[in-house]
Design an enzyme around this catalytic site. Structure first.
Site, PDB file in Angstrom:
ATOM      1  N   ASP A 174      51.739 -37.892  -6.547  1.00 52.91           N
ATOM      2  CA  ASP A 174      50.665 -36.816  -6.464  1.00 52.91           C
ATOM      3  C   ASP A 174      49.665 -37.466  -7.774  1.00 52.91           C
ATOM      4  OD1 ASP A 174      49.315 -34.539  -6.153  1.00 52.91           O
ATOM      5  OD2 ASP A 174      50.460 -33.525  -7.720  1.00 52.91           O
ATOM      6  N   ASP A 203      54.333 -43.900 -17.125  1.00 54.71           N
ATOM      7  CA  ASP A 203      53.427 -43.849 -17.938  1.00 54.71           C
ATOM      8  C   ASP A 203      52.611 -44.943 -18.102  1.00 54.71           C
ATOM      9  OD1 ASP A 203      55.723 -44.988 -18.951  1.00 54.71           O
ATOM     10  OD2 ASP A 203      55.814 -43.859 -20.726  1.00 54.71           O
ATOM     11  N   LYS A 257      60.586 -43.747 -13.513  1.00 52.74           N
ATOM     12  CA  LYS A 257      60.755 -43.460 -14.994  1.00 52.74           C
ATOM     13  C   LYS A 257      62.255 -43.878 -15.133  1.00 52.74           C
ATOM     14  CE  LYS A 257      59.355 -41.874 -18.736  1.00 52.74           C
ATOM     15  NZ  LYS A 257      58.638 -42.593 -19.810  1.00 52.74           N
ATOM     16  N   ASP A 303      45.721 -39.156  -7.703  1.00 53.70           N
ATOM     17  CA  ASP A 303      44.279 -38.310  -8.140  1.00 53.70           C
ATOM     18  C   ASP A 303      43.761 -39.391  -9.083  1.00 53.70           C
ATOM     19  OD1 ASP A 303      44.638 -36.148  -6.276  1.00 53.70           O
ATOM     20  OD2 ASP A 303      44.105 -34.690  -8.492  1.00 53.70           O
ATOM     21  N   TYR A 332      59.440 -31.720  -5.475  1.00 48.63           N
ATOM     22  CA  TYR A 332      58.856 -30.854  -4.759  1.00 48.63           C
ATOM     23  C   TYR A 332      59.683 -30.032  -3.814  1.00 48.63           C
ATOM     24  CZ  TYR A 332      53.934 -32.076  -5.460  1.00 48.63           C
ATOM     25  OH  TYR A 332      52.699 -32.501  -5.923  1.00 48.63           O
TER      26      TYR A 332
HETATM   27  C1  IPM Z   1      48.289 -33.367  -2.782  1.00 44.89           C
HETATM   28  C2  IPM Z   1      47.976 -31.814  -3.036  1.00 44.89           C
HETATM   29  C3  IPM Z   1      49.353 -31.105  -2.833  1.00 44.89           C
HETATM   30  C4  IPM Z   1      50.411 -31.720  -3.436  1.00 44.89           C
HETATM   31  C5  IPM Z   1      49.270 -29.585  -3.239  1.00 44.89           C
HETATM   32  C6  IPM Z   1      48.111 -28.885  -2.455  1.00 44.89           C
HETATM   33  C7  IPM Z   1      50.564 -28.814  -2.783  1.00 44.89           C
HETATM   34  O1  IPM Z   1      47.615 -31.980  -4.425  1.00 44.89           O
HETATM   35  O2  IPM Z   1      48.220 -33.510  -1.559  1.00 44.89           O
HETATM   36  O3  IPM Z   1      48.166 -34.303  -3.485  1.00 44.89           O
HETATM   37  O4  IPM Z   1      50.521 -31.456  -4.661  1.00 44.89           O
HETATM   38  O5  IPM Z   1      50.940 -32.618  -2.802  1.00 44.89           O
HETATM   39 MG    MG Z   2      47.509 -33.721  -5.381  1.00 46.38          MG
END
Ligand code: IPM
Ligand code: MG
Length: 355
Positions: A246, A222, A190, A250, A135
């Site tokens: 990240d 993975d 990884k 999710d 990042y």
């Molecule tokens: C998160 C979001 C952010 C990230 C974006 C909005 C830059 O997806 O907080 O997980 O990738 O960290």
């Molecule tokens: Mg995110």
């Protein structure tokens, strides 16, 4: 004590309004100040993270953040895009430790896309490193490829990098969290492919000797992605880098049925933090009173717990949320037949009433 309120874009302002209602109802005497961020700030002043907004965030004891991003800004140069606001805040405030608890409320077991028996009782914590990795790694950019089969062609490149101290400090956060939980850390990397991950694995392994009461294991990313949907209850604390975290956070969020339920904390090394719902700005439902404010209200609970040292109040908010769910009220994202569907504002009111 002072909280900086940064509502941002999309559903950000709506969910923040509901969290502010809750804060007001608690009458803690905490001062708040609001400032624009993301696309809203770009509209007002031409940049996603204006200097006064950053100054307010620095001066406050904690930051309550809504969400940033809107497809309207997709064509802007990267430095002007709303996402740069949250990335800039994380970097400038040194918020390296991102805690994303994934807790399935028993009342919502049927909202998960997985079978209830696989997710019932799920309670895991993702500890994501937040200020390093690909990042932020330099060099990055575009150039003409200097070598390889496509030499001379336009290429984009980013750099994945982690230093030993960066890995050590996030490992400490994960081990300490595990000591207060079920005592297990799974470090995700990884290491079969990446140099960065090999150093990550060696460093986390070395740190484990300081925490004899915590059991450490390692998993490739993975496989972790697969185990999260196969046997999510086998995890206690997951510690991982910025990019893997990240993606996995999710995925883990969806196990609970809705990302609209999940709070998060991003902490520096002194307990100061930025608190935000794990969901994004959801521009498709913005302004329609459809958003679920519970992730933001639960983020406020984390803020009170970690930055304002108000554990009892945090528990009170969490109990109120549980009570509202038990009473059968549901926003659209967690609605199912037999429950009462309500909007964002009514959900905020219900939490205040339960308090
Ligand atoms: C998160 C979001 C952010 C990230 C974006 C909005 C830059 O997806 O907080 O997980 O990738 O960290
Ligand atoms: Mg995110």
């Amino acid at each position: 004590m002072k909280i900086a309120i940064l509502p941002g874009d999309g559903i950000g302002p709506e969910v923040i309004d509901e969290a502010c209602k809750v804060l007001k109802a608690l009458a803690l005497g905490v001062e708040t100040e609001t400032a624009p961020v993301g696309g809203a700030a770009y509209e007002a002043s031409g940049v996603p993270l204006p200097e006064p907004t950053l100054a307010l965030a620095r001066a406050a004891d904690a930051v309550l953040f809504g969400a940033v991003g809107d497809p309207r800004y997709d064509s802007l140069a990267r430095a002007l895009r709303p996402e740069q606001a949250i990335l800039g805040l994380r970097r400038e405030l040194g918020l390296f430790a991102n805690l994303r608890p994934v807790h399935l409320y028993p009342e919502l077991a049927s909202a998960s896309s997985l079978k209830p028996e696989i997710v019932a009782g799920l309670d895991l914590l993702i500890v994501r490193e937040l200020t390093g990795d690909i990042y932020f790694g330099a060099p990055r950019g575009r150039r003409h490829a200097p070598d390889g089969a496509f030499a001379g062609a336009l290429e984009g490149f980013d750099t994945m990098r982690y230093s030993e101290p960066e890995i050590e400090r996030i490992a400490h956060v994960a081990f300490r969290a595990a000591e207060k939980r079920a005592g297990r850390v799974t470090s995700v990397d990884k290491a079969n492919v990446l140099e960065t991950s090999q150093l990550w694995r060696e460093t986390v392994t070395r740190m484990a000797s300081h925490y004899p009461r915590v059991a450490l294991d390692h998993m490739y990313v993975d496989n972790a992605a697969m185990q999260l949907v196969r046997a999510p209850k086998s995890f206690d604390v997951i510690v991982t880098g910025n990019l893997f975290g990240d993606i996995l956070s999710d995925e883990a969020a969806m196990l609970t049925g809705s990302i609209g339920m999940l709070p998060s904390a991003s902490l520096d090394s002194h307990g100061k933090g930025l608190y935000e719902p794990s969901h994004g700005s959801a521009p498709d439902i913005a302004g329609k009173d459809l958003a679920n404010p519970l992730a933001t209200i639960l983020s406020l609970a984390m803020l009170l717990r970690y930055s304002l040292d108000q554990e009892a109040v945090a528990l009170k908010i969490e109990a109120a949320v549980q009570k509202v769910l038990a009473s059968g009220l549901r926003t659209a994202d967690i609605h199912a037949p037999g429950y009462q569907r309500i909007g964002c504002r009514a959900m905020g009111d219900a939490v205040v009433a339960a308090l």
